[in-house]
Design a protein around this motif. Structure first.
Motif, PDB file in Angstrom:
ATOM      1  N   MET A   1       0.864  -1.186   0.000  1.00  0.00           N
ATOM      2  CA  MET A   1       0.000   0.000   0.000  1.00  0.00           C
ATOM      3  C   MET A   1       0.891   1.223   0.000  1.00  0.00           C
ATOM      4  SD  MET A   1      -2.920  -0.970   2.840  1.00  0.00           S
ATOM      5  CE  MET A   1      -2.111  -2.201   3.855  1.00  0.00           C
ATOM      6  N   ASP A   2       0.539   2.234  -0.801  1.00  0.00           N
ATOM      7  CA  ASP A   2       1.383   3.423  -0.715  1.00  0.00           C
ATOM      8  C   ASP A   2       0.927   4.295   0.458  1.00  0.00           C
ATOM      9  OD1 ASP A   2      -0.546   5.367  -1.493  1.00  0.00           O
ATOM     10  OD2 ASP A   2      -0.188   4.857  -3.591  1.00  0.00           O
ATOM     11  N   ARG A   3       1.804   5.205   0.857  1.00  0.00           N
ATOM     12  CA  ARG A   3       1.570   5.934   2.094  1.00  0.00           C
ATOM     13  C   ARG A   3       0.348   6.852   2.026  1.00  0.00           C
ATOM     14  NH1 ARG A   3       7.050   8.370   3.584  1.00  0.00           N
ATOM     15  NH2 ARG A   3       7.778   6.499   2.514  1.00  0.00           N
ATOM     16  N   ALA A   4       0.022   7.307   0.817  1.00  0.00           N
ATOM     17  CA  ALA A   4      -1.150   8.175   0.701  1.00  0.00           C
ATOM     18  C   ALA A   4      -2.422   7.373   1.001  1.00  0.00           C
ATOM     19  CB  ALA A   4      -1.220   8.774  -0.702  1.00  0.00           C
ATOM     20  N   MET A   5      -2.453   6.165   0.479  1.00  0.00           N
ATOM     21  CA  MET A   5      -3.601   5.297   0.738  1.00  0.00           C
ATOM     22  C   MET A   5      -3.720   4.990   2.235  1.00  0.00           C
ATOM     23  SD  MET A   5      -4.151   1.407  -0.694  1.00  0.00           S
ATOM     24  CE  MET A   5      -5.469   0.376  -0.025  1.00  0.00           C
ATOM     25  N   VAL A   6      -2.598   4.640   2.847  1.00  0.00           N
ATOM     26  CA  VAL A   6      -2.608   4.316   4.279  1.00  0.00           C
ATOM     27  C   VAL A   6      -3.093   5.530   5.082  1.00  0.00           C
ATOM     28  CG1 VAL A   6      -1.165   3.705   6.257  1.00  0.00           C
ATOM     29  CG2 VAL A   6      -0.778   2.603   4.050  1.00  0.00           C
ATOM     30  N   ALA A   7      -2.540   6.689   4.765  1.00  0.00           N
ATOM     31  CA  ALA A   7      -2.899   7.906   5.516  1.00  0.00           C
ATOM     32  C   ALA A   7      -4.387   8.206   5.367  1.00  0.00           C
ATOM     33  CB  ALA A   7      -2.073   9.092   5.016  1.00  0.00           C
ATOM     34  N   GLU A   8      -4.884   8.041   4.163  1.00  0.00           N
ATOM     35  CA  GLU A   8      -6.300   8.342   3.916  1.00  0.00           C
ATOM     36  C   GLU A   8      -7.203   7.391   4.706  1.00  0.00           C
ATOM     37  OE1 GLU A   8      -9.159   8.302   0.033  1.00  0.00           O
ATOM     38  OE2 GLU A   8      -7.051   8.881  -0.299  1.00  0.00           O
ATOM     39  N   LEU A   9      -6.792   6.127   4.723  1.00  0.00           N
ATOM     40  CA  LEU A   9      -7.626   5.141   5.429  1.00  0.00           C
ATOM     41  C   LEU A   9      -7.595   5.345   6.939  1.00  0.00           C
ATOM     42  CD1 LEU A   9      -6.816   1.971   3.300  1.00  0.00           C
ATOM     43  CD2 LEU A   9      -9.075   3.057   3.556  1.00  0.00           C
ATOM     44  N   ILE A  10      -6.417   5.471   7.497  1.00  0.00           N
ATOM     45  CA  ILE A  10      -6.361   5.554   8.967  1.00  0.00           C
ATOM     46  C   ILE A  10      -6.960   6.857   9.459  1.00  0.00           C
ATOM     47  CG2 ILE A  10      -4.449   3.919   9.228  1.00  0.00           C
ATOM     48  CD1 ILE A  10      -2.550   6.206   9.573  1.00  0.00           C
ATOM     49  N   ALA A  11      -7.031   7.856   8.597  1.00  0.00           N
ATOM     50  CA  ALA A  11      -7.671   9.116   9.004  1.00  0.00           C
ATOM     51  C   ALA A  11      -9.175   8.928   9.232  1.00  0.00           C
ATOM     52  CB  ALA A  11      -7.436  10.192   7.949  1.00  0.00           C
ATOM     53  N   LYS A  12      -9.733   7.853   8.674  1.00  0.00           N
ATOM     54  CA  LYS A  12     -11.169   7.594   8.858  1.00  0.00           C
ATOM     55  C   LYS A  12     -11.476   7.023  10.246  1.00  0.00           C
ATOM     56  CE  LYS A  12     -11.608   6.183   3.976  1.00  0.00           C
ATOM     57  NZ  LYS A  12     -12.253   7.318   3.297  1.00  0.00           N
ATOM     58  N   ALA A  13     -10.458   6.476  10.922  1.00  0.00           N
ATOM     59  CA  ALA A  13     -10.687   5.839  12.227  1.00  0.00           C
ATOM     60  C   ALA A  13     -10.959   6.903  13.290  1.00  0.00           C
ATOM     61  CB  ALA A  13      -9.469   5.008  12.608  1.00  0.00           C
ATOM     62  N   PRO A  14     -11.892   6.645  14.203  1.00  0.00           N
ATOM     63  CA  PRO A  14     -12.174   7.638  15.238  1.00  0.00           C
ATOM     64  C   PRO A  14     -11.001   7.788  16.211  1.00  0.00           C
ATOM     65  CG  PRO A  14     -13.379   5.615  15.690  1.00  0.00           C
ATOM     66  CD  PRO A  14     -12.724   5.430  14.348  1.00  0.00           C
ATOM     67  N   GLY A  15     -10.725   8.992  16.635  1.00  0.00           N
ATOM     68  CA  GLY A  15      -9.641   9.254  17.580  1.00  0.00           C
ATOM     69  C   GLY A  15      -9.977   8.788  18.976  1.00  0.00           C
ATOM     70  N   GLU A  16     -11.233   8.808  19.314  1.00  0.00           N
ATOM     71  CA  GLU A  16     -11.692   8.248  20.591  1.00  0.00           C
ATOM     72  C   GLU A  16     -13.153   7.862  20.454  1.00  0.00           C
ATOM     73  OE1 GLU A  16     -11.677  11.310  23.840  1.00  0.00           O
ATOM     74  OE2 GLU A  16     -10.657  12.540  22.349  1.00  0.00           O
TER      75      GLU A  16
ATOM     76  N   ASN B   1       4.859  -0.632  13.699  1.00  0.00           N
ATOM     77  CA  ASN B   1       4.049   0.441  13.114  1.00  0.00           C
ATOM     78  C   ASN B   1       3.487   0.030  11.760  1.00  0.00           C
ATOM     79  OD1 ASN B   1       3.135   3.184  13.597  1.00  0.00           O
ATOM     80  ND2 ASN B   1       4.332   3.746  11.802  1.00  0.00           N
ATOM     81  N   ALA B   2       4.316  -0.611  10.941  1.00  0.00           N
ATOM     82  CA  ALA B   2       3.850  -1.049   9.631  1.00  0.00           C
ATOM     83  C   ALA B   2       2.700  -2.043   9.780  1.00  0.00           C
ATOM     84  CB  ALA B   2       5.011  -1.671   8.852  1.00  0.00           C
ATOM     85  N   GLU B   3       2.875  -3.000  10.688  1.00  0.00           N
ATOM     86  CA  GLU B   3       1.863  -4.055  10.833  1.00  0.00           C
ATOM     87  C   GLU B   3       0.573  -3.515  11.439  1.00  0.00           C
ATOM     88  OE1 GLU B   3       5.082  -7.726  11.367  1.00  0.00           O
ATOM     89  OE2 GLU B   3       3.667  -7.273  12.986  1.00  0.00           O
ATOM     90  N   ALA B   4       0.709  -2.677  12.457  1.00  0.00           N
ATOM     91  CA  ALA B   4      -0.492  -2.128  13.108  1.00  0.00           C
ATOM     92  C   ALA B   4      -1.279  -1.284  12.110  1.00  0.00           C
ATOM     93  CB  ALA B   4      -0.100  -1.310  14.336  1.00  0.00           C
ATOM     94  N   LEU B   5      -0.585  -0.445  11.371  1.00  0.00           N
ATOM     95  CA  LEU B   5      -1.287   0.423  10.421  1.00  0.00           C
ATOM     96  C   LEU B   5      -1.887  -0.377   9.268  1.00  0.00           C
ATOM     97  CD1 LEU B   5       0.914   3.637  10.292  1.00  0.00           C
ATOM     98  CD2 LEU B   5      -1.056   3.131  11.743  1.00  0.00           C
TER      99      LEU B   5
ATOM    100  N   ALA C   1      -5.690   0.095   8.610  1.00  0.00           N
ATOM    101  CA  ALA C   1      -6.122   0.572   7.291  1.00  0.00           C
ATOM    102  C   ALA C   1      -7.124  -0.404   6.680  1.00  0.00           C
ATOM    103  CB  ALA C   1      -4.908   0.744   6.376  1.00  0.00           C
ATOM    104  N   PHE C   2      -6.844  -1.685   6.821  1.00  0.00           N
ATOM    105  CA  PHE C   2      -7.760  -2.685   6.269  1.00  0.00           C
ATOM    106  C   PHE C   2      -9.139  -2.580   6.944  1.00  0.00           C
ATOM    107  CE2 PHE C   2      -9.368  -7.192   6.342  1.00  0.00           C
ATOM    108  CZ  PHE C   2      -9.847  -7.170   5.044  1.00  0.00           C
TER     109      PHE C   2
END
Lengths: 524, 524
Positions: free
Chosen positions: B98-113, B293-297, B301-302
């Protein structure tokens, strides 16, 4: 580093010959893989338990204590000096009131950090800033180990603790007698003990403020041990004393004599109120800290009157008592918060900060480690510079424990490692190793691992990482069991540090002369 | 708070009647003075073990792992979904890049709390932000106490640990089976265990990702216990799973099934690589963190592909192995630093952070407390939100200990108290009390003390603050001895939490139905 002048070889299996100086043999490096003497540095920003406003509220309350209530100074000369410096001294009493401007002006004269000279210059001690120094247990009336039980302190135990303090590089200084050797008469005890500290260790040490003569004797032995002229000595901090206030609000005569002599000699006073919330201090942590701050600053301000620029340390030792029994408690949540706010206060005044690694446990069990580690958590995250009592303290300071000394050394070495900056270099990020190993592989045999595994991780001296079966086969030893074996090995591995025979003789001559004169006067 | 439906009175001296629900009697409040259920809040700014630049270097290296090396996803549907979302999926294999833009976009969807609902709404769990939750030991194959020794996990021990987890308010959730009850067949174990968690506790709990059927069964029991419609359930996080990657660089089939079912159901995945430096991860801490970090993200992201906004937690469990034996070590200096950097990474991505309170000790000794406390030092100063394994963990997780559970509860209660803001009010600063007592007095009897002494300080449940003489007279008990007595008292004092009989019946009916269907398929 510590060449012996009359060393004899020691095999690991040969029994130690008491009193005979010897090399460590193989027991030392094998059982105790030590890093060289090095003070840990604060790599983390200190924590703050109160806001800037709240810190000012504590400051303000303690200034009001000094201005409105005052402190009793039980020493005529001290009062005279304080009056001359502008303090309001009660005409027919001991009460001294200082306004905040006077206090601020005086404490601003104290150095924010300084270096103490050790007779082995590799063991010089930096005090303040981001430097940390661990000292061993001090002032315990009893010694304890599992084989011999608990007994009043004596010279043999005193000397054995000095050996441990010298042997372990993680012990950076000896801030007090680990145990009080009550088999030595009080009139000459300080002479023998300080001479032992100067000879058996080559680290910075401490002398007690128990009357002017004892301070003067201790200062002289420190001067001789450091081979300093009288003139150089006064400009070279190399010995410290702890000044405990008699909380609440009192500085008694011996402590003031100590402050005066130490400051005059350019030596270090660690001014430490022992403010136990609920007993000698208010039951609230904020109230106890207010009292601590007032008392510590009173002592520090007075030291600056005696000699502007005298090296001092802000000591915090606020804890709480068990409200059921009145017994002091240590490593409690209240202790942790006090230690952190104490650091905030010390930094507010740009002073080095002393805290402690302590517990109330009676033996080397879960409680001992819990309380000791939590007290370090407070002390270190709070920005502590000198961490006293950090190896061997038990029972709220009533005992110095040999096994506890060893388990604590493991803790201290771990804390030092924790404060070593992380390597985040390209090589450490290990992208190539991750690529080479790939999914489902393992890193045991890779070159990246082979190149680093020996020093990659802290290797504990006490903690037992063997699996359950192996552990059971060897008798299910606890950390206490292991430490019981190890402290004896460390005593065997001790090497007396080199000492110029001329200095040795000069110390002997001085001690003999002072003994012939009767030492320090006592009532008994 | 927890009214009993078939409660019988229990006197402190009467033996506990196993299996019979009962009130706690006096043993509870007397021996265990507890504060009400409340999650501690981070009052201290999290520590930083690496600089902002260094953090970016770790981030960058882990992005290169995801971009250049990739992760094996062992699940066809997962690969299909990843490919559809834009990932580079190897045509004839499992490798996903996965490229970093895709990862960043996906994890940004997760709630912070987010908040997790408990069936007792007073036990709702806030996850993320400044909230902390302690969970008890999980997944131990063995149970141990001093009387009965170490044995493979069984249902009785499993239930006894649940009682302790429910009884102590400082345990905020039950994130896994405290011990694996191997006397229950694997096909139906999850049904009995999850039903027990739902009935015997009223706190947020966890289900294992050990195959799709087990996730679905666990989700259904959680839905029934929380009296939620299918529609409401998917919008109400109330149950969690831990997704452990198979380090290095692999997410296996059951874990991906779990991620999919949990995300689809709007439930919580705690994605935790178990990256042991020197074994399944590079020997350097920075390298192990890169892999973590790679594995957790990748997992997080998935989850966001499956359901954007799915509640997730960033799990950090990087430690090191003993390079002599390969055994995992915990509470080491390397562990502490990893826990702190893990928190920095989680905050960089605005994700809740999971850490642990763990040790490698074989018994409840100095080592156990030392390592456990140091791991909390890392976890809490690192800004941890969910602290797993925080009560009862021994032997690197191979045993759940009853005595250890109790000593750890004392530690956790102390940490909660440590994180309670200091009262710095005018009254707390105690200027009037200091004035009234004056020099040389004491604060025992003052009104200021009388008004506050009862709740002024944390009262420990295990730590023994009695003086040496009294302690010796009572047999010199260690913390382990005391905890051995206390865990039994806590089991006696346990009260089953109230449960609507209709819900109880619905759980029973579901479990019976699924058992009749054969539970989850196994190979044996």
């Amino acid at each position: 580093m510590t060449a012996d002048i009359d060393a004899a070889p020691l095999s690991e299996t040969a029994p130690a010959r008491r009193g005979r100086r010897r090399r460590g043999g193989s027991a030392g490096p094998e059982l105790f893989p030590q890093k060289p003497f090095r003070q840990p540095r604060h790599i983390f920003k200190p924590l703050e338990a109160v806001s800037a406003d709240q810190l000012e509220a504590i400051h303000d309350a303690s200034m009001r204590v000094l201005e409105e209530i005052g402190i009793d100074f039980l020493h005529e000369d001290a009062k005279t000096m304080l009056k001359a410096a502008g303090a309001d001294v009660a005409p027919d009493g001991d009460r001294v009131r200082m306004d905040r401007a006077m206090v601020a002006e005086l404490i601003a004269k104290a150095p924010g950090e300084f270096t103490m000279r050790a007779r082995n210059r590799a063991h010089d001690l930096h005090v303040g800033g981001d430097a940390i120094a661990f000292s061993c247990v001090a002032s315990a009336p009893n010694a304890v180990d599992r084989d011999r039980g608990r007994r009043p302190g004596n010279q043999e135990d005193f000397r054995d603790f000095l050996k441990l303090a010298q042997f372990f590089n993680i012990i950076h200084c000896v801030m007090g007698y680990p145990v009080e050797p009550v088999d030595l008469h009080a009139s000459i005890r300080h002479l023998d003990c300080v001479a032992d500290m100067a000879r058996m260790t080559d680290k910075v040490f401490h002398i007690y403020s128990l009357g002017r003569e004892r301070n003067l004797d201790g200062l002289e032995i420190a001067r001789i041990a450091n081979a300093l002229s009288v003139e150089d000595f006064v400009n070279t901090p190399c010995v410290a004393t702890v000044i405990n206030t008699s909380s609440p609000l009192r500085l008694d005569t011996p402590m003031l004599q100590g402050l005066i002599e130490m400051a005059k000699a350019g030596q270090v006073s660690i001014v430490t109120p022992f403010t136990l919330a609920g007993a000698m201090a208010p039951v609230t942590v904020a109230g106890a800290l207010t009292l601590q701050n007032a008392e510590a600053l009173a002592g520090i301000a007075f030291a600056q009157i005696i000699r502007p620029g005298a090296p001092v340390v802000y000591g915090g030792f606020t804890s709480n008592v068990d409200m059921k029994s009145g017994a002091p408690a240590f490593g409690t949540p209240e202790y942790m918060k006090s230690a952190i706010v104490g650091g905030q206060l010390a930094r507010r005044y740009n002073l080095p900060y002393r805290s402690s690694g302590v517990c109330a446990a009676n033996t080397v069990d879960y409680q001992a480690a819990l309380e000791t580690t939590l007290s370090h958590w407070g002390a270190i995250t709070g920005g502590g510079n000198i961490i006293k009592h950090a190896a061997g303290w038990l029972e709220g300071g009533l005992s110095a424990g040999f096994e506890k000394f060893i388990t604590d050394v493991d803790l201290l070495q771990m804390l030092a490692e924790y404060m070593t900056p992380l390597d985040v270099s390209e090589e450490a990020l290990a992208l190539d190793a991750i690529r080479d190993v790939g999914p489902g592989g393992h890193f045991f045999g890779t070159q990246h691992t082979q190149d680093r595994y020996k020093d990659a991780f802290y290797a504990p001296i006490v903690s037992d990482w063997r699996n359950h079966e192996t552990w059971v086969e060897t008798g299910s030893p606890t950390a206490y069991d292991k430490a019981n074996r190890l402290y004896k090995k460390a005593l065997e591995a001790y090497e007396a540090p080199a000492l110029d025979p001329a200095i040795d003789e000069e110390i002997t001559a001085f001690v003999e002369k002072r003994k012939a004169e009767g030492g320090a006067p006592t009532d008994f």
